[in-house]
Design a protein around this motif. Structure first.
Motif, PDB file in Angstrom:
ATOM      1  N   ARG A 244      72.542  15.593  39.224  1.00 21.29           N
ATOM      2  CA  ARG A 244      73.617  16.254  38.469  1.00 21.29           C
ATOM      3  C   ARG A 244      74.802  15.318  38.271  1.00 21.29           C
ATOM      4  NH1 ARG A 244      72.932  22.027  41.503  1.00 21.29           N
ATOM      5  NH2 ARG A 244      71.332  22.847  40.094  1.00 21.29           N
TER       6      ARG A 244
ATOM      7  N   ASN B 274      76.965  11.939  30.371  1.00 16.18           N
ATOM      8  CA  ASN B 274      77.640  12.725  29.339  1.00 16.18           C
ATOM      9  C   ASN B 274      79.098  12.290  29.153  1.00 16.18           C
ATOM     10  OD1 ASN B 274      75.478  14.305  28.461  1.00 16.18           O
ATOM     11  ND2 ASN B 274      75.788  15.792  30.089  1.00 16.18           N
ATOM     12  N   LYS B 275      79.802  11.979  30.247  1.00 21.15           N
ATOM     13  CA  LYS B 275      81.191  11.528  30.154  1.00 21.15           C
ATOM     14  C   LYS B 275      81.291  10.170  29.464  1.00 21.15           C
ATOM     15  CE  LYS B 275      83.102  13.948  34.118  1.00 21.15           C
ATOM     16  NZ  LYS B 275      83.665  13.821  35.465  1.00 21.15           N
TER      17      LYS B 275
ATOM     18  N   ASN C 116      76.184  14.100  34.627  1.00 18.96           N
ATOM     19  CA  ASN C 116      77.594  14.246  34.257  1.00 18.96           C
ATOM     20  C   ASN C 116      78.209  12.909  33.854  1.00 18.96           C
ATOM     21  OD1 ASN C 116      77.715  17.031  34.600  1.00 18.96           O
ATOM     22  ND2 ASN C 116      78.284  16.871  36.761  1.00 18.96           N
TER      23      ASN C 116
END
Length: 168
Positions: A30, A37-38, A34
């Motif tokens: 996870r 995606n950032k 994240n």
């Protein structure tokens, strides 16, 4: 009797330890997802049409960096469905796959227009190229369940087809 009690205790400790290890792996995956995606705006982006995945077409967007493939987002269209998939990678290894499949009550182009009758969301977490958790519609599947293997195979197949098309 003491042996049986001791054996049960050892099995319980082993099960708790395996569960804790899986939870640790899921948390790391996870965090990686994240971070990808950032950082998406920093990656090279390439969008292309991919043949051979769905009858009505597939559009894939690839995010890559100097260290390799990071993410593939695919929009797939069929006569009786529409789906989106997000596949995340560490190096060239698949670490997480998410798919949202919308099923229609009839074929595209029919009168009246088709309605979405079912939505199925699938999440597959990977470690070492093997699925460690599959969640379908918020329900975690047991590793022994046939749908666990089916979801793992489907996502692996989709990943391989999309990866093969990146340089074509």
């Amino acid at each position: 009797m003491k042996f049986i009690t001791f054996s049960i205790l050892i099995l319980m400790i082993a099960a708790v330890s395996a569960f804790a290890q899986t939870e640790k792996q899921i948390a790391a995956i996870r965090a990686d997802v994240n971070l990808i995606n950032k950082s998406a705006s920093k990656y090279d982006k390439k969008t292309k049409l991919v043949e051979g995945i769905s009858l009505e077409g597939t559009e894939a967007t690839y995010l890559t960096s100097g260290r390799g493939l990071k993410k593939i987002t695919a929009k797939m269209y069929g006569e009786t469905f529409r789906a989106t998939a997000e596949l995340y990678y560490s190096g060239e290894e698949l670490i997480f796959a998410y798919q949202r499949l919308q099923r229609y009550d009839t074929q595209i182009g029919m009168k009246p227009p088709p309605k979405v009758v079912k939505i199925l969301e699938t999440r597959v977490y990977y470690s070492g190229a093997k699925a460690i958790r599959v969640i379908e519609d918020k329900k975690q599947l047991a590793t022994s369940h046939s749908e666990f293997s089916a979801a793992e195979s489907a996502m692996n197949d989709l990943s391989e087809k999309l990866k093969a098309a990146i340089d074509q």
